[in-house]
Design a protein around this motif. Structure first.
Motif, PDB file in Angstrom:
ATOM      1  N   ILE A  14     -14.669 -25.527  -5.474  1.00 55.54           N
ATOM      2  CA  ILE A  14     -13.752 -26.163  -6.752  1.00 55.54           C
ATOM      3  C   ILE A  14     -13.763 -27.605  -6.513  1.00 55.54           C
ATOM      4  O   ILE A  14     -13.816 -28.488  -6.978  1.00 55.54           O
ATOM      5  CB  ILE A  14     -13.030 -25.316  -6.912  1.00 55.54           C
ATOM      6  CG1 ILE A  14     -13.286 -24.026  -7.517  1.00 55.54           C
ATOM      7  CG2 ILE A  14     -11.942 -26.001  -8.085  1.00 55.54           C
ATOM      8  CD1 ILE A  14     -12.043 -22.844  -7.565  1.00 55.54           C
ATOM      9  N   GLY A  15     -13.094 -27.846  -5.234  1.00 53.68           N
ATOM     10  CA  GLY A  15     -12.834 -29.239  -4.709  1.00 53.68           C
ATOM     11  C   GLY A  15     -13.908 -30.261  -4.765  1.00 53.68           C
ATOM     12  O   GLY A  15     -13.907 -31.566  -5.451  1.00 53.68           O
ATOM     13  N   ILE A  16     -14.860 -29.981  -4.442  1.00 53.29           N
ATOM     14  CA  ILE A  16     -16.295 -30.617  -4.184  1.00 53.29           C
ATOM     15  C   ILE A  16     -16.819 -31.070  -5.508  1.00 53.29           C
ATOM     16  O   ILE A  16     -17.140 -31.861  -6.188  1.00 53.29           O
ATOM     17  CB  ILE A  16     -17.253 -30.299  -3.391  1.00 53.29           C
ATOM     18  CG1 ILE A  16     -16.804 -30.491  -1.855  1.00 53.29           C
ATOM     19  CG2 ILE A  16     -18.572 -30.726  -3.433  1.00 53.29           C
ATOM     20  CD1 ILE A  16     -17.756 -29.941  -0.975  1.00 53.29           C
ATOM     21  N   SER A  17     -16.698 -29.940  -6.635  1.00 51.63           N
ATOM     22  CA  SER A  17     -17.373 -29.973  -7.799  1.00 51.63           C
ATOM     23  C   SER A  17     -16.241 -31.037  -8.582  1.00 51.63           C
ATOM     24  O   SER A  17     -16.748 -31.964  -9.340  1.00 51.63           O
ATOM     25  CB  SER A  17     -17.185 -28.591  -8.693  1.00 51.63           C
ATOM     26  OG  SER A  17     -17.966 -27.790  -7.880  1.00 51.63           O
ATOM     27  N   VAL A  18     -15.015 -30.769  -8.423  1.00 50.03           N
ATOM     28  CA  VAL A  18     -13.984 -31.698  -9.122  1.00 50.03           C
ATOM     29  C   VAL A  18     -14.338 -33.064  -8.739  1.00 50.03           C
ATOM     30  O   VAL A  18     -14.398 -34.157  -9.478  1.00 50.03           O
ATOM     31  CB  VAL A  18     -12.545 -31.396  -8.959  1.00 50.03           C
ATOM     32  CG1 VAL A  18     -11.735 -32.441  -9.270  1.00 50.03           C
ATOM     33  CG2 VAL A  18     -12.442 -29.898  -9.648  1.00 50.03           C
ATOM     34  N   LEU A  19     -14.351 -33.409  -7.265  1.00 48.64           N
ATOM     35  CA  LEU A  19     -14.809 -34.968  -6.888  1.00 48.64           C
ATOM     36  C   LEU A  19     -16.023 -35.333  -7.571  1.00 48.64           C
ATOM     37  O   LEU A  19     -16.012 -36.408  -7.786  1.00 48.64           O
ATOM     38  CB  LEU A  19     -14.974 -34.712  -5.380  1.00 48.64           C
ATOM     39  CG  LEU A  19     -15.235 -36.035  -4.583  1.00 48.64           C
ATOM     40  CD1 LEU A  19     -14.150 -37.024  -4.865  1.00 48.64           C
ATOM     41  CD2 LEU A  19     -15.554 -35.809  -2.910  1.00 48.64           C
ATOM     42  N   PHE A  20     -17.128 -34.480  -7.529  1.00 47.51           N
ATOM     43  CA  PHE A  20     -18.352 -35.073  -8.282  1.00 47.51           C
ATOM     44  C   PHE A  20     -17.998 -35.502  -9.672  1.00 47.51           C
ATOM     45  O   PHE A  20     -18.664 -36.509 -10.109  1.00 47.51           O
ATOM     46  CB  PHE A  20     -19.494 -33.927  -8.081  1.00 47.51           C
ATOM     47  CG  PHE A  20     -20.230 -33.988  -6.855  1.00 47.51           C
ATOM     48  CD1 PHE A  20     -21.242 -35.151  -6.530  1.00 47.51           C
ATOM     49  CD2 PHE A  20     -19.978 -33.197  -6.005  1.00 47.51           C
ATOM     50  CE1 PHE A  20     -21.885 -35.013  -5.565  1.00 47.51           C
ATOM     51  CE2 PHE A  20     -20.710 -33.238  -4.619  1.00 47.51           C
ATOM     52  CZ  PHE A  20     -21.897 -34.341  -4.562  1.00 47.51           C
ATOM     53  N   LEU A  21     -17.333 -34.725 -10.249  1.00 46.89           N
ATOM     54  CA  LEU A  21     -16.970 -35.089 -11.557  1.00 46.89           C
ATOM     55  C   LEU A  21     -16.432 -36.267 -11.778  1.00 46.89           C
ATOM     56  O   LEU A  21     -16.662 -37.101 -12.735  1.00 46.89           O
ATOM     57  CB  LEU A  21     -16.253 -33.669 -12.429  1.00 46.89           C
ATOM     58  CG  LEU A  21     -17.074 -32.320 -12.618  1.00 46.89           C
ATOM     59  CD1 LEU A  21     -16.185 -31.191 -13.033  1.00 46.89           C
ATOM     60  CD2 LEU A  21     -18.106 -32.837 -13.612  1.00 46.89           C
ATOM     61  N   LEU A  22     -15.201 -36.412 -11.035  1.00 50.09           N
ATOM     62  CA  LEU A  22     -14.499 -37.604 -10.933  1.00 50.09           C
ATOM     63  C   LEU A  22     -15.339 -38.891 -10.718  1.00 50.09           C
ATOM     64  O   LEU A  22     -15.131 -39.950 -11.570  1.00 50.09           O
ATOM     65  CB  LEU A  22     -13.462 -37.505  -9.974  1.00 50.09           C
ATOM     66  CG  LEU A  22     -12.497 -38.725  -9.738  1.00 50.09           C
ATOM     67  CD1 LEU A  22     -11.719 -38.782 -11.004  1.00 50.09           C
ATOM     68  CD2 LEU A  22     -11.418 -38.275  -8.625  1.00 50.09           C
TER      69      LEU A  22
END
Length: 53
Positions: A14-22
């Protein structure tokens, strides 16, 4: 669902996905800002020194 929230691997994903979106959002903002900028004027291009080695 409760066991998914306790799984450290799920939080990492989840954290990596949010980082990619950011990062994608920031890149989008920068690219749009560059594309909307006015082109350089002839005076600015004339003042630029030539690229000679």
């Amino acid at each position: 669902m409760a066991s998914l929230l306790r799984d450290p691997g799920a939080w990492i994903a989840i954290g990596i996905s949010v980082l990619f979106l950011l990062v994608a959002w920031v890149m989008h903002r920068v690219i749009v800002k560059v594309l909307k900028a006015p082109p350089p004027t002839q005076e600015a291009a004339a003042r630029k020194p030539p690229d000679t080695p």
